[in-house]
Write a protein that holds these residues in place. Structure first.
Motif, PDB file in Angstrom:
ATOM      1  N   GLY A 107       0.925  -1.003  -0.043  1.00  0.00           N
ATOM      2  CA  GLY A 107       0.000   0.072  -0.034  1.00  0.00           C
ATOM      3  C   GLY A 107       0.744   1.373  -0.094  1.00  0.00           C
ATOM      4  O   GLY A 107       0.491   2.297   0.172  1.00  0.00           O
ATOM      5  N   GLU A 108       2.033   1.086  -0.422  1.00  0.00           N
ATOM      6  CA  GLU A 108       2.779   2.576  -0.273  1.00  0.00           C
ATOM      7  C   GLU A 108       2.700   3.185  -1.714  1.00  0.00           C
ATOM      8  O   GLU A 108       3.285   4.322  -1.694  1.00  0.00           O
ATOM      9  N   PHE A 109       2.646   2.548  -2.621  1.00  0.00           N
ATOM     10  CA  PHE A 109       2.608   3.084  -4.145  1.00  0.00           C
ATOM     11  C   PHE A 109       1.409   2.497  -5.037  1.00  0.00           C
ATOM     12  O   PHE A 109       0.898   1.445  -4.583  1.00  0.00           O
ATOM     13  N   VAL A 110       1.190   3.040  -6.054  1.00  0.00           N
ATOM     14  CA  VAL A 110       0.569   2.490  -7.296  1.00  0.00           C
ATOM     15  C   VAL A 110       1.067   2.275  -8.075  1.00  0.00           C
ATOM     16  O   VAL A 110       1.664   3.410  -8.700  1.00  0.00           O
ATOM     17  N   ASN A 111       0.758   1.269  -8.841  1.00  0.00           N
ATOM     18  CA  ASN A 111       1.499   0.978 -10.285  1.00  0.00           C
ATOM     19  C   ASN A 111       0.468   1.399 -11.184  1.00  0.00           C
ATOM     20  O   ASN A 111      -0.633   0.662 -11.612  1.00  0.00           O
ATOM     21  N   ALA A 112       0.511   2.246 -12.240  1.00  0.00           N
ATOM     22  CA  ALA A 112      -0.377   2.797 -13.219  1.00  0.00           C
ATOM     23  C   ALA A 112      -0.082   2.542 -14.514  1.00  0.00           C
ATOM     24  O   ALA A 112       1.100   2.783 -14.841  1.00  0.00           O
ATOM     25  N   GLY A 113      -0.944   2.061 -15.353  1.00  0.00           N
ATOM     26  CA  GLY A 113      -0.612   1.924 -16.905  1.00  0.00           C
ATOM     27  C   GLY A 113      -1.233   2.831 -17.553  1.00  0.00           C
ATOM     28  O   GLY A 113      -2.538   3.386 -17.293  1.00  0.00           O
ATOM     29  N   HIS A 114      -0.476   3.562 -18.705  1.00  0.00           N
ATOM     30  CA  HIS A 114      -1.250   4.701 -19.270  1.00  0.00           C
ATOM     31  C   HIS A 114      -1.475   4.329 -20.800  1.00  0.00           C
ATOM     32  O   HIS A 114      -0.996   3.092 -21.448  1.00  0.00           O
ATOM     33  N   GLU A 115      -1.985   5.388 -21.254  1.00  0.00           N
ATOM     34  CA  GLU A 115      -2.414   5.113 -22.697  1.00  0.00           C
ATOM     35  C   GLU A 115      -1.335   5.084 -23.719  1.00  0.00           C
ATOM     36  O   GLU A 115      -1.706   4.624 -24.834  1.00  0.00           O
ATOM     37  N   ASN A 116      -0.142   5.511 -23.335  1.00  0.00           N
ATOM     38  CA  ASN A 116       0.859   5.454 -24.319  1.00  0.00           C
ATOM     39  C   ASN A 116       1.589   4.479 -23.953  1.00  0.00           C
ATOM     40  O   ASN A 116       2.722   4.178 -24.636  1.00  0.00           O
ATOM     41  N   GLY A 117       1.363   3.353 -23.325  1.00  0.00           N
ATOM     42  CA  GLY A 117       2.197   2.176 -22.893  1.00  0.00           C
ATOM     43  C   GLY A 117       3.231   2.292 -21.621  1.00  0.00           C
ATOM     44  O   GLY A 117       3.980   1.689 -21.266  1.00  0.00           O
ATOM     45  N   GLU A 118       3.173   3.509 -21.055  1.00  0.00           N
ATOM     46  CA  GLU A 118       4.056   3.923 -19.927  1.00  0.00           C
ATOM     47  C   GLU A 118       3.464   3.242 -18.662  1.00  0.00           C
ATOM     48  O   GLU A 118       2.292   2.945 -18.441  1.00  0.00           O
ATOM     49  N   ILE A 119       4.358   2.699 -17.803  1.00  0.00           N
ATOM     50  CA  ILE A 119       3.911   2.259 -16.434  1.00  0.00           C
ATOM     51  C   ILE A 119       4.604   3.183 -15.527  1.00  0.00           C
ATOM     52  O   ILE A 119       5.621   3.299 -15.483  1.00  0.00           O
ATOM     53  N   ASN A 120       3.864   4.012 -14.474  1.00  0.00           N
ATOM     54  CA  ASN A 120       4.489   4.737 -13.740  1.00  0.00           C
ATOM     55  C   ASN A 120       4.130   4.205 -12.295  1.00  0.00           C
ATOM     56  O   ASN A 120       3.045   3.487 -12.076  1.00  0.00           O
ATOM     57  N   GLN A 121       5.126   4.411 -11.093  1.00  0.00           N
ATOM     58  CA  GLN A 121       4.930   4.034 -10.055  1.00  0.00           C
ATOM     59  C   GLN A 121       4.451   5.495  -9.143  1.00  0.00           C
ATOM     60  O   GLN A 121       5.609   6.209  -8.972  1.00  0.00           O
ATOM     61  N   PHE A 122       3.482   5.571  -8.722  1.00  0.00           N
ATOM     62  CA  PHE A 122       3.174   6.802  -7.940  1.00  0.00           C
ATOM     63  C   PHE A 122       3.245   6.671  -6.524  1.00  0.00           C
ATOM     64  O   PHE A 122       2.391   5.567  -5.899  1.00  0.00           O
ATOM     65  N   SER A 123       3.822   7.244  -5.677  1.00  0.00           N
ATOM     66  CA  SER A 123       4.040   6.991  -4.148  1.00  0.00           C
ATOM     67  C   SER A 123       2.387   7.399  -3.694  1.00  0.00           C
ATOM     68  O   SER A 123       2.063   8.583  -4.252  1.00  0.00           O
ATOM     69  N   ALA A 124       2.035   6.669  -2.739  1.00  0.00           N
ATOM     70  CA  ALA A 124       0.552   6.967  -2.127  1.00  0.00           C
ATOM     71  C   ALA A 124       0.681   7.974  -1.092  1.00  0.00           C
ATOM     72  O   ALA A 124      -0.291   8.731  -0.561  1.00  0.00           O
ATOM     73  N   ALA A 161       2.054  -9.049 -23.695  1.00  0.00           N
ATOM     74  CA  ALA A 161       1.553  -8.887 -22.257  1.00  0.00           C
ATOM     75  C   ALA A 161       3.002  -8.916 -21.557  1.00  0.00           C
ATOM     76  O   ALA A 161       3.786  -9.768 -22.146  1.00  0.00           O
ATOM     77  N   LYS A 162       3.229  -8.332 -20.695  1.00  0.00           N
ATOM     78  CA  LYS A 162       4.542  -8.299 -19.908  1.00  0.00           C
ATOM     79  C   LYS A 162       4.230  -8.308 -18.532  1.00  0.00           C
ATOM     80  O   LYS A 162       3.604  -7.891 -17.871  1.00  0.00           O
ATOM     81  N   LEU A 163       5.330  -9.186 -17.914  1.00  0.00           N
ATOM     82  CA  LEU A 163       5.367  -9.505 -16.654  1.00  0.00           C
ATOM     83  C   LEU A 163       6.478  -8.519 -16.005  1.00  0.00           C
ATOM     84  O   LEU A 163       7.527  -8.463 -16.409  1.00  0.00           O
ATOM     85  N   PHE A 164       5.890  -7.772 -14.883  1.00  0.00           N
ATOM     86  CA  PHE A 164       6.764  -6.741 -13.956  1.00  0.00           C
ATOM     87  C   PHE A 164       7.016  -7.280 -12.616  1.00  0.00           C
ATOM     88  O   PHE A 164       5.951  -7.905 -12.004  1.00  0.00           O
ATOM     89  N   ASP A 165       8.099  -6.820 -12.160  1.00  0.00           N
ATOM     90  CA  ASP A 165       8.317  -6.909 -10.689  1.00  0.00           C
ATOM     91  C   ASP A 165       7.564  -5.842  -9.973  1.00  0.00           C
ATOM     92  O   ASP A 165       7.775  -4.324 -10.468  1.00  0.00           O
ATOM     93  N   SER A 166       6.520  -5.718  -9.060  1.00  0.00           N
ATOM     94  CA  SER A 166       5.723  -4.667  -8.596  1.00  0.00           C
ATOM     95  C   SER A 166       6.644  -3.739  -8.005  1.00  0.00           C
ATOM     96  O   SER A 166       6.270  -2.624  -8.051  1.00  0.00           O
ATOM     97  N   THR A 167       7.759  -3.954  -7.175  1.00  0.00           N
ATOM     98  CA  THR A 167       8.505  -2.904  -6.658  1.00  0.00           C
ATOM     99  C   THR A 167       9.466  -2.189  -7.453  1.00  0.00           C
ATOM    100  O   THR A 167       9.627  -0.957  -7.224  1.00  0.00           O
ATOM    101  N   SER A 168      10.488  -3.023  -8.176  1.00  0.00           N
ATOM    102  CA  SER A 168      11.387  -2.500  -8.921  1.00  0.00           C
ATOM    103  C   SER A 168      11.042  -2.023 -10.009  1.00  0.00           C
ATOM    104  O   SER A 168      11.731  -1.359 -11.080  1.00  0.00           O
ATOM    105  N   LEU A 169       9.715  -2.455 -10.803  1.00  0.00           N
ATOM    106  CA  LEU A 169       9.131  -2.339 -12.179  1.00  0.00           C
ATOM    107  C   LEU A 169      10.138  -2.881 -13.104  1.00  0.00           C
ATOM    108  O   LEU A 169      10.244  -2.463 -14.187  1.00  0.00           O
ATOM    109  N   GLU A 170      10.861  -3.850 -12.590  1.00  0.00           N
ATOM    110  CA  GLU A 170      11.847  -4.519 -13.515  1.00  0.00           C
ATOM    111  C   GLU A 170      10.989  -5.303 -14.588  1.00  0.00           C
ATOM    112  O   GLU A 170      10.213  -6.169 -14.245  1.00  0.00           O
TER     113      GLU A 170
END
Lengths: 274, 725
Positions: A107-124, A161-170
């Motif tokens: 619950g410290e951050f949110v991983n968001a996917g965008h319309e342009n294919g980016e994924i950003n990790q926003f601190s909550a 489809a791509k698999l990512f690590d939730s914390t590092s976004l690797e």
């Protein structure tokens, strides 16, 4: 009043959160169905979710009619926020709107996917972007987490489809198809992922619609190889999900059907030669 | 223009513009203007300017008269001089209008008049003959004559049209401009050897044939035309030989023997080849849209709708590939039936059809065969035999003359066969690939009926006098195809959904036998293997890609399969593989090409983003003699043992590679998961805290959630009789 775009329940299924195109996000009591809170917004609510504790909710609003896309956070323990409709944190997204978002493991951050294919990790807590990932080339249609929230899978219009690590976004794995992927899910008990997709709704014509043409595809998570397909839908698949016990999965499609499939014993024994 | 003449005139001029001598108190001066127009004409104007003459003295009057007379005389004299000078015969004058005709029959005086009449009749077509000269020696004409025309343009016409005129068997006129003789005789004796062009070594142009595993190449255009790649075909997976972005702007073409790859650009086409696909040659033709190669790969024909002027035909250009030279340009009204120029199989001739005319040209001169086109009134279509220099053409009915198909031998232009046809609506010519047979598909409306029936007129080219057999078809024809090197043909006929596939064998005994008919087929196209015997019946595009693989030696269906929405089927040049593909140009999703064996077993599915076109690289004709081929076929068992061993080795190598790859991937994945699990475990306390002490890590980890339920199962029933108590 209009389409419900997202729904989520908290960890012990006490409350349900829904977001809709009628520019509102509502909180409900799951057992009685009573509306507990109404949060009005300026544009359609695209994605919403409870954090791990169930105390904080987030939702994103669309970029519409002059209003920007925002990622809003409310603390349910503070009734004042709800009453005043004042999120404790509201993050504007200037460019590509958020299309799908999931909470991090704690619950410290949110991983968001965008319309342009980016994924950003926003601190909550602070709202700043902690990490970025630009792996997809087109819109992200869906993000779903693994059962322990350590990984998530993103389904994109760029046919992968791509698999990512939730914390590092690797970026860990990529699963390729030749159709846009609308939704993907990670099996809770096997090293499998399921993906559903299909042609763009606009491109489906009467001549190419064939019975059972749209398939849910199963990939091995480590080998990135497809090992199975399940036919049945006759329209593009919009959403897939595994049952928490991993013994079945469900898929919902444009054809208006939700299909629930239980796996044969062979599914659990199946292994690719390695 | 004679420089001497102008000098003379200048002298006259000078003398005349000397200041006039002074008479009495006045002065006379006059000057003369000469204007020399380009034609050698000149006009003379004379201005007198007289100043005042004193009229005091009456005595002067006769003197004035004399002086005037003098000047008039001078003036007239000058004029006459000019005239004479003008008409002075000059070497350049009149020469341009003279032609020399050689190979004129040598005749005596008694036949001279007749000869002159004949010559006159022939040559006055080109203009007005002003002079003719028949040199003689020993009472006979020498065999060459001089003719002068009224204008040089007429002389040129005579040269253009009468040169090569066959008067009779022994006499073919050679006509030349008189000035040409001079030109050629004054060629300098000193000759400079032309500069040696450095040899451009492009390497081994047939490099791909030497692949040790005999892999054929094919070109693939994908990403909607942005990328073009050349692959070597391997049953496991394609091996990339070359890949370039924006190699072509529209599409590509291979030359008939596979030596060159042609790419299209706004400014023209480029040819690539050799091991590394270097640029071999470039042809500049703005806006080129279509090309064609001669079968010998000596020439390439390009078409552009943009560049064409009346004087300089540029719509179609024929180029010499090796030198890069433009050989000849042609006008072209429409490119609807490309190629406009059809080549003979050996590249010696090319021909095109225009309204009522068949024009046949020969290489390398690029001139019309026999200097003239053939007038064939009403000609509708023609085509070359792929095996011999024979043209087949047909003309429709004309009043009471029936329609007919004619076979004409080139270059003799002898008609070796004519076949009359009645009530014809349309004809299509189908040659068998070796030129052994010609099939003419004739659509007719028999007298007294409304409908159209179709016949196949089969011409047996290899038999004396080319006998013709007829096969009557009851339904409408969808497709027709000859077996490439055999004597069978396949026909698709009928109307959807009842489409039938029939196979016929043209036998030596004069019969054409129907071997087999398959009904209710989903097919609209026939694709024979280039080696014969095998073929694919495909239902392309609107028929959703139904495929049937047929062995015509016993007419069995080897396999029935489907490539959904397939738009194209391409056999490799050896007849071992078939590629079916869904082109982005016809269908916007699922763009891919699939590789099958000739028996219909699917080997590969290759998805390519916005795949457009796949073309196999043609092979040059085999260098083996028929005897050598026979020997190899005899020893085939020996060779196949070696090949199978090789295949097995590579197969196991492949699976070993795959297994190794998977093992590595799994290890990597495990490592990642272990690390993640570790962190997960370390975070357990935080999780418990967030959920108020409730452990939700496992589905059944929350003991509070457990419910106890007692269920009774029926296991067994035992009946114990109590009767013994």
């Amino acid at each position: 009043m209009r389409a419900v775009w997202c729904v989520d329940c908290d960890w012990d299924t006490k409350n349900v959160l829904t977001g809709s195109a009628d520019n509102s996000c509502r909180l409900w009591d799951c057992e009685t169905g009573k509306q507990l809170a109404l949060l009005n917004t300026n544009s359609a609510v695209r994605t919403c979710g409870f954090d791990f504790s169930g105390n904080i909710i987030m939702f994103s609003t669309d970029k519409q009619m002059g209003y920007q896309c925002y990622l809003n956070f409310f603390d349910l323990r503070d009734p004042q926020q709800i009453e005043d409709n004042q999120p404790y944190l509201s993050i504007p997204c200037n460019d590509a709107k958020i299309t799908s978002a999931v909470w991090g493991p704690l619950g410290e951050f949110v991983n968001a996917g965008h319309e342009n294919g980016e994924i950003n990790q926003f601190s909550a807590k602070s709202g700043e972007i902690l990490k970025k990932a630009k792996e997809h080339s087109r819109q992200i249609n869906d993000i779903q987490t693994s059962v322990d929230l350590t990984m998530f899978i993103s389904a994109s219009k760029d046919n992968t489809a791509k698999l990512f690590d939730s914390t590092s976004l690797e970026h860990i794995k990529t699963f390729k198809t030749e159709r846009p992927v609308n939704s993907a899910a990670i099996s809770p008990i096997m090293d499998h992922v399921v993906m559903g997709g299909g042609q763009e709704a606009m491109e489906v014509t009467t001549t190419s619609t064939r019975i059972g043409k749209f398939e849910a595809r199963f990939f091995h998570a480590a080998y990135e190889e497809e090992f199975g397909r399940v036919k049945g839908h006759f329209g593009p698949i919009n959403c897939v999900a595994f049952h928490p016990d991993g013994k079945s999965y469900s898929s919902g499609g444009e054809d208006g059907y939700v299909r629930i499939h239980y796996f044969d014993p062979q599914y659990f024994d199946f292994e690719l030669e390695a | 223009f004679n420089p001497n003449w102008s000098r003379q005139m200048t002298i006259l001029q000078e003398s005349r513009s000397a200041p006039g001598f002074c008479l009495l108190k006045g002065s006379f001066s006059f000057h003369c203007h000469q204007v020399f127009a380009p034609g050698g004409f000149c006009y003379v104007s004379v201005n007198w300017s007289k100043s005042l003459v004193s009229t005091n003295s009456i005595l002067m009057l006769p003197l004035y008269f004399l002086v005037c007379l003098f000047f008039v005389c001078v003036f007239v004299f000058a004029e006459l001089l000019l005239d004479i000078l003008r008409e002075k015969p000059q070497e350049a004058d009149g020469i341009d209008s003279v032609v020399v005709v050689d190979n004129v029959p040598q005749v005596g005086p008694e036949r001279l008049e007749k000869l002159k009449n004949v010559i006159h009749k022939i040559f006055s077509k080109f203009g007005k003959i002003t002079t003719e000269f028949y040199p003689e020696a020993d009472g006979m004409t020498k065999g060459y004559i001089f003719l002068e025309y009224a204008a040089p343009t007429q002389a040129l016409e005579a040269v253009k049209n009468a040169d090569g005129y066959k008067l009779d068997k022994q006499h073919t006129f050679r006509v030349n401009l008189f000035t040409d003789f001079d030109k050629y005789m004054t060629i300098s004796d000193e000759w400079e050897t032309p500069e040696k062009q450095p040899f451009k070594d492009f390497g081994n142009m047939r490099h791909w044939i030497e692949d040790p595993d005999c892999r054929d190449q094919y070109s693939v255009i994908y990403e909607a035309g942005e990328r073009t790649a050349i692959f070597s075909n391997d049953a496991k997976e394609p091996i990339t030989a070359e890949e370039r972005a924006r190699w072509t702007e529209t599409y590509v073409r291979w030359s008939p023997k596979g030596t060159y790859l042609a790419t299209f650009h706004q400014r023209g086409i480029a040819l690539w080849g050799g091991e590394k696909f270097k640029q071999i040659q470039r042809f500049s033709h703005q806006g080129v849209s279509l090309i064609d190669f001669s079968p010998c790969e000596r020439y390439v024909v390009t078409f552009s709708p943009l560049m064409d002027t009346k004087e300089d035909p540029q719509a179609i250009i024929i180029w010499d590939i090796l030198t890069g030279q433009k050989k000849r340009g042609f006008h072209c009204e429409s490119s609807a039936h490309w190629p406009i120029f059809k080549w003979s199989h050996d590249g010696k001739f090319f021909a095109r059809m225009t309204q009522d005319t068949l024009s046949i040209y020969e290489t390398p001169s690029m001139g019309l065969l026999d200097k003239k086109s053939l007038k064939i009134s009403g000609i509708k279509d023609f085509s070359w035999s792929p095996g011999d220099n024979i043209i087949a053409f047909w003309v429709p009915e004309d009043k009471d003359i029936p329609a007919r198909v004619t076979l004409m031998q080139l270059p003799s232009r002898q008609e070796i066969r004519v076949r009359n046809l009645f009530n014809v609506v349309d004809c299509k010519l189908h040659w068998q690939r070796n030129g052994d047979y010609l099939c003419v598909k004739v659509d007719r409306t028999p007298k007294g009926t409304q409908g159209v029936v179709t016949n196949f007129e089969i011409f047996r080219m290899r038999e004396k006098q080319v006998p013709v057999d007829v096969v009557e078809m009851k339904d409408s024809i969808i497709a027709f195809a000859w077996e490439p090197n055999g004597s069978k043909f396949a026909v698709l006929h009928g109307e959807s959904p009842r489409i039938n596939a029939s196979f016929y064998h043209v036998k030596n005994n004069g019969k054409i036998e129907l071997i087999k008919m398959f009904d209710k087929q989903q097919a609209n196209s026939i694709f024979w293997s280039p080696q014969g015997q095998f073929m694919v019946l495909a239902g392309l595009r609107s028929m959703n890609g139904a495929l049937a693989f047929v062995d015509t030696s016993d007419c069995t269906m080897m396999n029935i399969a489907e490539h959904y929405m397939a738009s194209d089927v391409e056999w490799d040049p050896t007849g071992r593989y078939v590629v079916t593909s869904v082109s982005w140009w016809s269908h916007k999703v699922d763009n891919a090409y699939w590789l099958w064996t000739f028996q219909g077993r699917l080997l590969q599915k290759n998805n390519k983003d916005r795949f457009c076109q796949l073309l196999w690289r043609p092979r040059p004709p085999t260098l083996l003699s028929t005897d050598q081929i026979k020997m190899i076929k005899k020893d085939l068992k020996k060779y196949s043992k070696i090949f199978e061993q090789k295949d097995r080795l590579s197969q196991s190598k492949a699976s070993k590679e795959l297994v190794d790859k998977r093992r590595a991937m799994m290890e990597e994945y495990r490592r990642y998961r272990e690390t993640a699990q570790q962190i997960y475990q370390e975070q357990k306390s935080i999780r418990l805290e967030l959920r108020g002490g409730v452990d939700t890590d496992e589905l059944d980890s929350n003991v509070d959630d457990w419910e106890e339920e007692t269920i009774e199962f029926f296991i067994n029933e035992e009946i114990i009789p109590l009767g013994d108590l």
